[in-house]
Design a protein around this motif. Structure first.
Motif, PDB file in Angstrom:
ATOM      1  N   ASN A 157       6.311  -7.039  -3.635  1.00 41.33           N
ATOM      2  CA  ASN A 157       6.613  -6.099  -3.926  1.00 41.33           C
ATOM      3  C   ASN A 157       6.100  -5.427  -5.719  1.00 41.33           C
ATOM      4  N   ASP A 158       5.093  -6.540  -5.964  1.00 39.08           N
ATOM      5  CA  ASP A 158       5.094  -6.340  -7.633  1.00 39.08           C
ATOM      6  C   ASP A 158       3.480  -6.166  -7.095  1.00 39.08           C
TER       7      ASP A 158
ATOM      8  N   GLU B 254       2.772  -2.736  -9.421  1.00 43.37           N
ATOM      9  CA  GLU B 254       2.764  -3.228 -10.358  1.00 43.37           C
ATOM     10  C   GLU B 254       2.030  -3.484 -11.711  1.00 43.37           C
TER      11      GLU B 254
ATOM     12  N   ALA C 133      -1.405  -1.361   1.517  1.00 42.60           N
ATOM     13  CA  ALA C 133      -1.921  -0.590   0.536  1.00 42.60           C
ATOM     14  C   ALA C 133      -2.939  -0.560   0.262  1.00 42.60           C
TER      15      ALA C 133
ATOM     16  N   THR D  31       6.531   3.398   3.837  1.00 46.10           N
ATOM     17  CA  THR D  31       7.009   2.850   3.058  1.00 46.10           C
ATOM     18  C   THR D  31       5.771   2.441   1.835  1.00 46.10           C
ATOM     19  N   THR D  32       4.968   1.562   2.351  1.00 45.76           N
ATOM     20  CA  THR D  32       4.075   1.585   0.992  1.00 45.76           C
ATOM     21  C   THR D  32       3.401   2.903   0.995  1.00 45.76           C
TER      22      THR D  32
ATOM     23  N   LYS E 226       5.151   5.622   0.060  1.00 44.64           N
ATOM     24  CA  LYS E 226       6.686   5.297  -1.139  1.00 44.64           C
ATOM     25  C   LYS E 226       5.948   4.661  -2.776  1.00 44.64           C
ATOM     26  N   LYS E 227       5.585   3.474  -1.932  1.00 40.57           N
ATOM     27  CA  LYS E 227       5.073   2.767  -3.474  1.00 40.57           C
ATOM     28  C   LYS E 227       3.638   3.654  -4.027  1.00 40.57           C
TER      29      LYS E 227
ATOM     30  N   ALA F  86       4.861   6.599  -6.576  1.00 45.06           N
ATOM     31  CA  ALA F  86       5.142   6.657  -7.037  1.00 45.06           C
ATOM     32  C   ALA F  86       4.486   5.464  -8.250  1.00 45.06           C
ATOM     33  N   ALA F  87       3.752   5.346  -8.182  1.00 46.62           N
ATOM     34  CA  ALA F  87       2.467   4.588  -9.121  1.00 46.62           C
ATOM     35  C   ALA F  87       1.372   5.756  -9.548  1.00 46.62           C
TER      36      ALA F  87
END
Length: 111
Positions: free
Chosen positions: A4-5, A8, A16, A53-54, A56-57, A60-61
């Motif tokens: 999950n990190d 980030e 991804a 799900t990916t 969305k990440k 968000a990034a």
């Protein structure tokens, strides 16, 4: 490092990576999945839950953006400049990983 990190930390999971790669050109969800299967000769596939799900990440990034949501069933996404730059960085990182492996394998008598 927990998966999950990864985003980030400036790295991409395989999921991804492939989603972002397919979004160099604008695509919607189903086409993203089919394109990934096509470019990997069906060696890598992503299910809808994992893909969204990916996505969305990545949204968000600020690595991708929603281009068109006029049809709720076919939201179209595209990579942002930030996403393209991270993708290029990731290609280089993965290329280095392969070089490291090849070096170690060559010491052991070949890959």
């Amino acid at each position: 490092m927990p998966r999950n990190d990864a985003i980030e930390m400036g790295e991409l999971t395989d999921t991804a990576y492939y989603i972002l790669l397919t979004l160099v050109d604008a695509n919607h969800g189903y086409l993203i999945m089919k394109t990934i299967e096509k470019i990997t000769n069906n060696q890598f596939s992503i299910g809808p839950a994992s893909m969204y799900t990916t996505i969305k990440k990545l949204l968000a990034a600020d690595l991708i953006k929603l281009l068109d949501d006029s049809d709720e069933k076919r939201k179209t996404y595209i990579a942002t400049e930030k996403g393209i730059q991270l993708l290029k960085k990731e290609v280089g990182r993965r290329r280095e990983m392969i070089l490291h492996a090849e070096e170690i394998f060559s010491r052991k008598g070949g890959v």
